[in-house]
Design a protein around this motif. Sequence first.
Motif, mmCIF file in Angstrom:
data_model
loop_
_atom_site.group_PDB
_atom_site.id
_atom_site.type_symbol
_atom_site.label_atom_id
_atom_site.label_comp_id
_atom_site.label_asym_id
_atom_site.label_seq_id
_atom_site.Cartn_x
_atom_site.Cartn_y
_atom_site.Cartn_z
ATOM 1 N N GLY A 22 18.791 33.864 42.317
ATOM 2 C CA GLY A 22 18.361 35.828 42.626
ATOM 3 C C GLY A 22 18.942 35.995 41.713
ATOM 4 N N HIS A 23 17.876 37.361 41.376
ATOM 5 C CA HIS A 23 19.006 38.718 40.409
ATOM 6 C C HIS A 23 19.673 38.896 40.942
ATOM 7 C CE1 HIS A 23 14.668 38.035 38.099
ATOM 8 N NE2 HIS A 23 13.895 39.076 39.277
ATOM 9 N N LEU A 24 20.768 39.063 39.317
ATOM 10 C CA LEU A 24 22.484 39.792 39.985
ATOM 11 C C LEU A 24 21.933 41.972 39.499
ATOM 12 C CD1 LEU A 24 24.579 37.661 38.010
ATOM 13 C CD2 LEU A 24 24.548 38.183 40.067
ATOM 14 N N PRO A 25 22.508 42.115 40.279
ATOM 15 C CA PRO A 25 22.408 43.444 40.680
ATOM 16 C C PRO A 25 23.191 43.848 39.029
ATOM 17 C CG PRO A 25 23.854 43.580 42.142
ATOM 18 C CD PRO A 25 23.024 42.182 41.904
ATOM 19 N N PRO A 26 23.017 45.309 38.425
ATOM 20 C CA PRO A 26 23.555 45.580 36.911
ATOM 21 C C PRO A 26 25.023 45.718 37.329
ATOM 22 C CG PRO A 26 22.029 47.544 37.255
ATOM 23 C CD PRO A 26 21.891 46.223 38.614
ATOM 24 N N SER A 27 25.528 45.585 36.171
ATOM 25 C CA SER A 27 27.579 45.357 36.441
ATOM 26 C C SER A 27 27.859 47.005 37.057
ATOM 27 C CB SER A 27 27.687 44.749 35.038
ATOM 28 O OG SER A 27 27.768 43.034 34.537
ATOM 29 N N LYS A 28 28.869 46.626 37.228
ATOM 30 C CA LYS A 28 29.219 48.019 38.188
ATOM 31 C C LYS A 28 30.106 48.404 36.882
ATOM 32 C CE LYS A 28 29.076 47.424 43.160
ATOM 33 N NZ LYS A 28 30.217 46.455 44.017
ATOM 34 N N PHE A 29 30.739 48.102 35.679
ATOM 35 C CA PHE A 29 31.315 47.673 35.446
ATOM 36 C C PHE A 29 31.301 47.725 33.662
ATOM 37 C CE2 PHE A 29 33.639 46.970 38.556
ATOM 38 C CZ PHE A 29 34.287 48.907 39.561
ATOM 39 N N ALA A 30 31.396 47.989 32.752
ATOM 40 C CA ALA A 30 31.344 48.031 31.007
ATOM 41 C C ALA A 30 32.179 47.769 29.931
ATOM 42 C CB ALA A 30 30.617 48.706 30.117
ATOM 43 N N LEU A 31 32.089 47.036 29.005
ATOM 44 C CA LEU A 31 32.978 46.789 27.769
ATOM 45 C C LEU A 31 33.774 48.487 27.375
ATOM 46 C CD1 LEU A 31 31.065 44.774 25.505
ATOM 47 C CD2 LEU A 31 32.712 44.316 26.487
ATOM 48 N N ASN A 32 34.890 48.158 27.159
ATOM 49 C CA ASN A 32 36.318 48.634 27.382
ATOM 50 C C ASN A 32 36.396 50.036 28.359
ATOM 51 O OD1 ASN A 32 36.190 48.421 24.324
ATOM 52 N ND2 ASN A 32 34.260 48.991 24.388
ATOM 53 N N ASP A 33 35.729 49.638 29.255
ATOM 54 C CA ASP A 33 36.971 50.339 31.035
ATOM 55 C C ASP A 33 38.136 50.636 31.022
ATOM 56 O OD1 ASP A 33 34.074 51.156 31.041
ATOM 57 O OD2 ASP A 33 32.927 50.935 32.719
ATOM 58 N N SER A 34 38.334 51.034 31.185
ATOM 59 C CA SER A 34 40.126 51.108 32.260
ATOM 60 C C SER A 34 39.270 50.897 33.093
ATOM 61 C CB SER A 34 40.575 52.095 31.671
ATOM 62 O OG SER A 34 41.055 52.413 30.175
ATOM 63 N N VAL A 35 40.531 49.917 33.809
ATOM 64 C CA VAL A 35 39.924 49.892 35.074
ATOM 65 C C VAL A 35 41.113 48.854 36.046
ATOM 66 C CG1 VAL A 35 37.411 48.697 34.984
ATOM 67 C CG2 VAL A 35 39.678 47.007 34.447
ATOM 68 N N GLN A 36 40.858 49.456 37.282
ATOM 69 C CA GLN A 36 42.750 48.747 38.446
ATOM 70 C C GLN A 36 41.724 47.142 38.575
ATOM 71 O OE1 GLN A 36 43.896 50.405 41.962
ATOM 72 N NE2 GLN A 36 45.892 50.940 41.100
ATOM 73 N N PHE A 37 42.636 46.416 39.086
ATOM 74 C CA PHE A 37 41.992 44.693 39.769
ATOM 75 C C PHE A 37 43.288 43.867 39.828
ATOM 76 C CE2 PHE A 37 43.480 43.874 34.736
ATOM 77 C CZ PHE A 37 43.264 42.457 34.848
ATOM 78 N N ARG A 38 42.333 43.371 40.701
ATOM 79 C CA ARG A 38 43.978 42.370 41.638
ATOM 80 C C ARG A 38 43.556 41.089 41.032
ATOM 81 N NH1 ARG A 38 42.465 43.201 47.021
ATOM 82 N NH2 ARG A 38 40.337 42.905 46.495
ATOM 83 N N VAL A 39 45.181 40.304 41.159
ATOM 84 C CA VAL A 39 45.561 38.860 40.348
ATOM 85 C C VAL A 39 46.193 38.338 41.212
ATOM 86 C CG1 VAL A 39 45.844 37.937 38.733
ATOM 87 C CG2 VAL A 39 44.649 39.543 38.102
ATOM 88 N N ALA A 40 46.055 37.570 42.546
ATOM 89 C CA ALA A 40 46.798 37.573 43.749
ATOM 90 C C ALA A 40 47.344 38.327 44.091
ATOM 91 C CB ALA A 40 47.901 36.492 42.874
ATOM 92 N N ASP A 41 48.749 38.290 44.322
ATOM 93 C CA ASP A 41 49.153 39.551 45.034
ATOM 94 C C ASP A 41 49.843 40.364 44.004
ATOM 95 O OD1 ASP A 41 48.789 37.867 47.782
ATOM 96 O OD2 ASP A 41 51.004 36.801 46.740
ATOM 97 N N SER A 42 49.316 41.015 43.043
ATOM 98 C CA SER A 42 49.177 41.723 41.893
ATOM 99 C C SER A 42 48.001 42.970 41.612
ATOM 100 C CB SER A 42 49.653 41.198 40.425
ATOM 101 O OG SER A 42 51.036 40.517 40.539
ATOM 102 N N ILE A 43 48.097 44.018 41.378
ATOM 103 C CA ILE A 43 47.107 44.934 41.528
ATOM 104 C C ILE A 43 47.954 45.585 39.567
ATOM 105 C CG2 ILE A 43 46.212 47.399 41.741
ATOM 106 C CD1 ILE A 43 45.503 44.783 43.827
ATOM 107 N N LEU A 44 47.041 45.006 38.695
ATOM 108 C CA LEU A 44 46.947 45.110 37.493
ATOM 109 C C LEU A 44 46.116 46.703 36.890
ATOM 110 C CD1 LEU A 44 47.317 41.879 36.248
ATOM 111 C CD2 LEU A 44 49.451 43.365 36.989
ATOM 112 N N THR A 45 46.635 46.644 35.533
ATOM 113 C CA THR A 45 45.409 47.972 34.802
ATOM 114 C C THR A 45 44.670 48.049 33.816
ATOM 115 O OG1 THR A 45 46.194 49.865 36.698
ATOM 116 C CG2 THR A 45 45.227 50.247 34.124
#
Length: 67
Positions: free
Chosen positions: A2-25
Amino acid sequence: MGHLPPSKFALNDSVQFRVADSILTGVIELTDFAHSSNKAYHSYSIFVEERDCSYTHVPEQDVLKKF
């Protein structure tokens, strides 16, 4: 697939994200989409300056918030 909804985030956005057991910025340097088992989702490459490293194919559900 099906169709994907628009991306929630864009190029050059500063974000916090999860990788394994770590939270990174970091900063989004590439947006993309991925698919597996008939599921499609947005993913991102995120550069983390403190680690001088890019994390690729980070699924949108692992991006926690935008600053």
